[in-house]
Scaffold this motif. Structure first.
Motif, short mmCIF file in Angstrom:
data_model
loop_
_atom_site.label_atom_id
_atom_site.label_comp_id
_atom_site.label_asym_id
_atom_site.label_seq_id
_atom_site.Cartn_x
_atom_site.Cartn_y
_atom_site.Cartn_z
N VAL A 152 0.91 -1.10 0.09
CA VAL A 152 0.14 -0.21 -0.05
C VAL A 152 0.86 1.26 0.06
O VAL A 152 1.50 1.61 1.07
N PRO A 153 1.18 1.72 -1.20
CA PRO A 153 2.16 2.92 -1.36
C PRO A 153 1.16 4.42 -0.95
O PRO A 153 0.20 4.27 -0.45
N GLY A 154 2.03 5.43 -0.92
CA GLY A 154 1.46 6.66 -0.35
C GLY A 154 2.66 7.27 0.58
O GLY A 154 2.25 7.34 1.82
N THR A 155 3.65 7.91 -0.02
CA THR A 155 4.73 8.42 1.02
C THR A 155 4.94 10.05 0.52
O THR A 155 6.03 10.44 0.40
N LEU A 156 3.66 10.70 0.31
CA LEU A 156 3.81 12.19 -0.52
C LEU A 156 4.07 12.82 0.71
O LEU A 156 3.91 12.93 1.81
N LEU A 157 5.20 13.96 0.49
CA LEU A 157 5.55 14.99 1.55
C LEU A 157 5.05 16.22 1.28
O LEU A 157 4.50 16.83 -0.07
N PRO A 158 5.04 17.03 2.42
CA PRO A 158 4.31 18.58 2.02
C PRO A 158 5.33 19.53 1.48
O PRO A 158 6.58 19.18 1.28
#
Length: 306
Positions: A152-158
């Motif tokens: 389950v990906p999803g490692t977005l940064l602000p």
């Protein structure tokens, strides 16, 4: 100790020392390669059936935890953020444990867990495992997306804080065109910024799984905040987009194709960029188009400047 177990431990030990030597010498690309290759071999042994293994179940759990630590060190070498990283001196503590795995009976020194049912592929290794797949003509393989646990990906940064006179870039990944878009299971895109030698200049980010699949498109509509001011990127840098999807028959996440955007293409507004065949060529020396069909990665760029 059986001859087979002795041979395995000797090979693992030599590979472990080779990786840590590269690491201590500052040869990061070589160290990452060695760590990932060894991690894959350790996990393969840890996941083997009891009758086919030289090791007990408890020993295999320890072997799997060492593989996880190799992954953590590899990830730390590819990251520009130093906090909470897995350090070389930490990894070196595991060499005597690996060497004496048959007699080791203490608590593992780090609070890590084995990664279940996942193959770790060394750079350039993936295409050898998938020689039967024609990427241009597609064929993601049959099978239910619920057959095995997928990543389950999803490692977005602000977005970074703004600085006077400096430019930040937001890239909206709208969609990607693929002939077999509807067959891709849990598709997502890994975004990285590399220099000419393929070294990361910013933390790598994964998008969440795509919103939907429609005809020949996989839709994302997700914003990526590039984690460095444009003026601070080195000459010749490029932003890479690796399209990945889960293969239930083989139980790993595979790179299907990739695209990249060079610095002279950073302009506000919409842009479409070509797709290339794997393996991902971060040095941009041997590029092969994925298809002759008019299928592209569709992006929209927004520049922020104080």
């Amino acid at each position: 100790m059986s001859e087979a177990a002795r041979s395995l431990l000797q090979r693992w030990g030599a590979s472990f020392r080779k990786g840590t030597d590269f690491d201590s010498w500052g040869q990061l690309v070589e160290a990452i390669d060695e760590y990932q290759i060894l991690a894959r071999h350790l996990q393969k042994e840890a996941q083997s059936q009891h009758n086919n293994s030289e090791f007990t179940e408890d020993q295999k759990k320890t072997i799997a935890k060492i593989a996880t630590c190799l992954e953590l060190r590899s990830a730390a070498l590819q990251s520009t953020q130093s906090q909470d990283e897995f350090k070389l001196e930490d990894l070196k503590k595991l060499e005597p444990i690996l060497k004496n795995i048959l007699t080791y009976n203490k608590e593992f020194p780090f609070d890590v867990q084995p990664v279940p049912l996942r193959k770790i592929l060394a750079p350039g290794e993936e295409e050898h495992l998938e020689f039967e797949e024609d990427d241009e003509e597609g064929g993601a393989g049959a099978g239910s997306p619920n057959s095995f646990p997928a990543r389950v990906p999803g490692t977005l940064l602000p977005r970074l804080p703004s600085e006077p006179g400096m430019t930040l870039l937001t890239i909206n990944i709208e969609k990607i065109g693929l002939k077999d878009a509807g067959q891709c299971i849990d598709p997502y895109i890994t975004v990285s910024v590399k220099d000419l030698n393929g070294i990361d200049l910013t933390p790598v980010q994964d998008t969440p799984v795509a919103l939907r699949k429609e005809d020949t498109y996989v839709h994302f509509n997700v914003d990526i905040e590039i984690q460095k001011h444009i003026e601070r990127l080195t000459k010749g840098a490029a932003i890479f987009f690796e399209f990945k999807h889960y293969k239930p028959k083989k139980r790993f996440t595979s790179t299907k194709c990739f695209a990249f955007m060079e610095m002279d293409e950073i302009k506000p507004g919409a842009i479409v960029i070509e797709l290339y065949k794997k393996p991902t060529d971060f040095k941009r020396k041997k590029l092969q188009l994925l298809t002759k069909k008019p299928l592209y990665l569709h992006l929209h760029q927004t520049l922020h400047k104080e």
